[in-house]
Design a protein around this motif. Sequence first.
Motif, short mmCIF file in Angstrom:
data_model
loop_
_atom_site.label_atom_id
_atom_site.label_comp_id
_atom_site.label_asym_id
_atom_site.label_seq_id
_atom_site.Cartn_x
_atom_site.Cartn_y
_atom_site.Cartn_z
N TYR A 127 0.97 -1.37 -0.12
CA TYR A 127 -0.02 -0.03 -0.04
C TYR A 127 0.91 1.38 0.20
O TYR A 127 1.80 1.34 0.57
CB TYR A 127 -0.54 -0.40 1.41
CG TYR A 127 -1.86 1.17 1.05
CD1 TYR A 127 -2.64 1.17 0.99
CD2 TYR A 127 -1.74 2.72 1.75
CE1 TYR A 127 -3.70 2.39 0.87
CE2 TYR A 127 -1.97 3.75 2.32
CZ TYR A 127 -3.65 3.66 0.75
OH TYR A 127 -4.08 4.43 1.38
N LEU A 128 0.78 2.45 -0.97
CA LEU A 128 1.37 4.06 -0.76
C LEU A 128 0.41 4.75 -0.28
O LEU A 128 -1.22 4.61 -1.77
CB LEU A 128 2.04 4.11 -1.95
CG LEU A 128 2.33 4.99 -2.65
CD1 LEU A 128 3.45 5.77 -1.47
CD2 LEU A 128 2.59 5.25 -4.08
N GLY A 129 -0.02 5.46 0.18
CA GLY A 129 -0.81 6.57 0.09
C GLY A 129 -0.34 7.93 0.25
O GLY A 129 1.20 7.90 0.63
N TYR A 130 -1.08 8.67 0.06
CA TYR A 130 0.08 10.45 -0.72
C TYR A 130 -1.00 11.55 -0.58
O TYR A 130 -1.96 11.19 -1.12
CB TYR A 130 0.80 10.06 -1.31
CG TYR A 130 0.30 9.79 -3.43
CD1 TYR A 130 -0.20 9.89 -3.58
CD2 TYR A 130 0.77 7.79 -3.73
CE1 TYR A 130 -1.47 10.26 -4.81
CE2 TYR A 130 -0.62 8.08 -4.23
CZ TYR A 130 -1.19 8.57 -5.49
OH TYR A 130 -1.94 8.09 -6.26
N ALA A 131 -0.27 12.07 -0.61
CA ALA A 131 -1.47 13.94 -0.36
C ALA A 131 0.10 14.75 -1.10
O ALA A 131 1.40 14.83 -0.69
CB ALA A 131 -1.81 14.37 0.40
N VAL A 132 -0.40 15.48 -1.91
CA VAL A 132 0.67 17.44 -1.90
C VAL A 132 0.45 17.54 -0.92
O VAL A 132 -1.07 18.15 -0.30
CB VAL A 132 0.03 17.86 -3.16
CG1 VAL A 132 0.51 19.51 -3.54
CG2 VAL A 132 -0.41 17.09 -4.62
N MET A 133 2.17 18.03 -0.55
CA MET A 133 1.97 19.18 1.02
C MET A 133 3.48 20.05 0.21
O MET A 133 4.72 19.64 0.24
CB MET A 133 2.93 18.01 1.93
CG MET A 133 2.56 19.10 2.86
SD MET A 133 3.26 17.34 5.12
CE MET A 133 4.12 18.41 5.56
#
Length: 126
Positions: A83-89
């Motif tokens: 699993y890979l979860g990501y967001a722009v920051m």
Amino acid sequence: MVLFMSEPQVTVSYEPFQEIVVMEKNHFNSPDELARFTSIITGGKLAGLYWVDGVVFLYFPISVSSAAVVKELLEKRKVYWSYLGYAVMPKFAPIIETKEKMIVPVVDISSDPVLKGVASWIKQQI
């Protein structure tokens, strides 16, 4: 009589992963959502996120407990992330505090060349 043994000769080499296979990925709309998810899935235990070049993420590697996974790792330098979860920051911050007041630490790991590659790949997914 005391004999001093010479120190053993040690060879050190660097062989980074050649491939990371992501089996499931999820783009969160905000770092806050990713932090909330992280806090919930870890049962409120302190778990951190990684930040590299404008993206914050969390990953779960598959354990190298099976012979097949070990073979891939050693022979092909290939690892699997379940699993890979990501967001722009865009800007690094050492913590993310959610609206529910959950505090999740963030580590700037921009110096890691492998994770820089992961961040570059993530940006292509957004």
